[in-house]
Structures are given as C-alpha cells and as structure tokens.
Design a protein around this motif. Structure first.
Motif: not given
Length: 302
Positions: A150-155, A200-207, A211-219, A270-276
C-alpha cells in the motif's frame, strides 16, 4: 554420495516442522519418511535428528546439512528448468501463490487462458496472503508469489538480490460507504470522518496501517471499531452502516454481489493505491513456463 531425494525429505522437514507435515507434502507416509531420514543419517555419518518430546528436531549438524541441501536441490531445480527451456513451448508445472482478490479477478482468467493456449503447462494455484506467499517462494514451494503493498505503508525489507520483482497492476484504493443519499461519487475529505467508526483488516502492516497513515495526514486518529479480514463480511458491515473502510477496487470486483449496497468514492488529496507485484527467485536459465504465467497475469481482464 548423499542421495538428493533424501536431502529433499530433510529440507521439507526443516521447512514444515513435523514429520507428518513433510510426509503429507510429498505424498508419503510418516514412517517411510522416517526410514529414509535414518538412511540419510547413516550416509552422513553424523546424527541429523534428535527427539524433542513426541517430535523430532534438527541437530546442529542437521541444520548445516539443510543449508547444503538447499544449494544442491536449487542447482538441480535450475538444471531441470534449463532443460525444459530447450523447447519453445511453455511446459511443466508452475506453482503460483496469490492472495484471493487478485486471484479471483486475474488469476482465474489466466488459468483458463493457460489451459487453452499452453496445453503442456500445468499451473497450480495456492491461495496465500503476501507474507505466506513470500515464505513459500523462499522455501521453493512455489515458483511465483504475488503480493501487494500500500501507498503510505513501508514495504517489508528483503535483500535486493533475493527476488526478481515483476510489476503487475496498480489497484486504486477507495472509500467504502453505505449506498444512499449523499453517496454520489464525489471525492471525500477524510477529515470529515474523524468521528466515524472504521473497519480494517487484522494485519497491522496491511489496511490497518494504511487507514492510520491516511487519517494521520488528515489530522486525526481513526476510531477503529472492527478488524475483519474477509472482504465479503466487511462489505456487508459497511452496507449496514457499521463503519467505513478503505477498499481496493479489485476487492469490490471480486465480491460484486456484496458490493451492490455500498458506494465507492475517491479521497481528496494524494491518490491511494495498492501496488501488485509478482516475485520470482533469480534464475540464470530461461524459464518459458514462468515467463508465460507472468505474461498471462499482466493480460487485461476481458
């Protein structure tokens, strides 16, 4: 000389953890595997296994031999691929590990196309989430592993030369809302959802991380109400007003009936994208079977 077939049994025991799991993976009985490993110990001249309660575990010598076995078996597998590559037509088995939404929308048509275009190619699908798919690829239990980031989530980090990365698709991530008045397709400002419950999903490194990163950008910090991994269930919860979610477009396509009662809207900013991507192990030889599968995965869905 050590028998490669017995080295394969030892590697499977190391990867799968128990004699029963190794035997099941290879289509043998536990007693047959145990007998062959006893022969391998005699060939090696050192103890390879020791009792650990009702199970067995590798001795230090066994761990060292497994490392050598991976090299030997990898070289043999490369030799087999090289021989198969002598023919122009893709043939032979290809193991594919992939998560469910991409599999439903892209892999199923690819399997049908492979059956029609390459009758000597045998593609086997194993549904696995990205971490498990990477583990299967490392253990050579598959030839191609499909993952997403995901964008905004470290690989997740791995050595640069461990895998060859093949981009497959960019999957837009949209906001899922209950259908109804006001869900007209206009872009949504996330800051308007500061008090809204999230799914959200149960994996902390997933959705959840997305969600946390996107909402943090929104304040704001999101109010996470539910952790649900099944997209069908998440869609039904959104449709019934139990929360909102960030949803990849492919997930809605893979669960179209459940998505009928929700609205998918883009976000402002910013557009959010899941890159496969597909990942393979580096190989010096040509691999027409794997290359054919990768080409089919990149093909547009009709």
């Amino acid at each position: 000389m050590l028998d490669p077939a017995r080295l394969l049994l030892l590697r499977e025991l190391a990867d799968r953890g128990t004699m029963t799991a190794a035997a099941a993976a290879l289509g043998r009985t536990s007693s047959a595997v145990s007998q062959q490993l006893a022969v391998l110990e005699r060939e090696a001249g050192v103890p390879l296994l020791e009792r650990d309660g009702r199970r067995v575990r590798l001795t230090p010598e066994g761990v060292r031999l497994v490392a050598h076995a991976r090299i030997v078996l990898g070289a043999l597998e490369t030799a087999e691929r090289d021989l198969r590559a002598a023919a122009d037509t893709p043939r032979g088995p290809v193991g594919l590990a992939c998560f469910s939404t991409f599999a439903a929308v892209h892999v199923v048509p690819a399997l049908v196309a492979a059956r029609e275009r390459f009758p000597e190619l045998r593609v086997s699908l194993n549904e696995l989430e990205p971490p498990e798919a990477l583990a299967a690829l490392r253990a050579r239990r598959c030839d191609v592993a499909v993952r997403y980031t995901y964008d905004l989530v470290p690989e997740p980090a791995f050595p640069a030369d461990e895998f060859t990365v093949h981009p497959l698709a960019a999957d837009p991530v949209l906001l899922a809302l209950p259908a109804g008045p006001g869900a007209d397709g206009a872009a949504v400002d996330l800051s308007d959802l500061a008090d809204t419950p999230w799914i959200v999903g149960s994996r902390e490194d997933g959705s959840a991380a997305l969600v946390r990163a996107a909402c943090a950008l929104a304040g704001f910090a999101p109010r996470i109400a539910h952790a649900v991994d099944d997209y069908h269930l998440a869609l039904r919860m959104v449709a019934n007003g139990l929360g909102v979610a960030l949803l990849p477009r492919l997930a809605a396509a893979a669960h179209a009936p459940a998505a009928a009662d929700i609205a998918l809207r883009p976000l402002l900013g910013p557009r959010l994208t899941r890159r496969i991507h597909a990942l393979t192990l580096p190989a010096p030889a040509a691999r027409p079977a794997v290359d054919a599968v990768l080409a089919l995965l990149r093909s547009p869905v009709s």
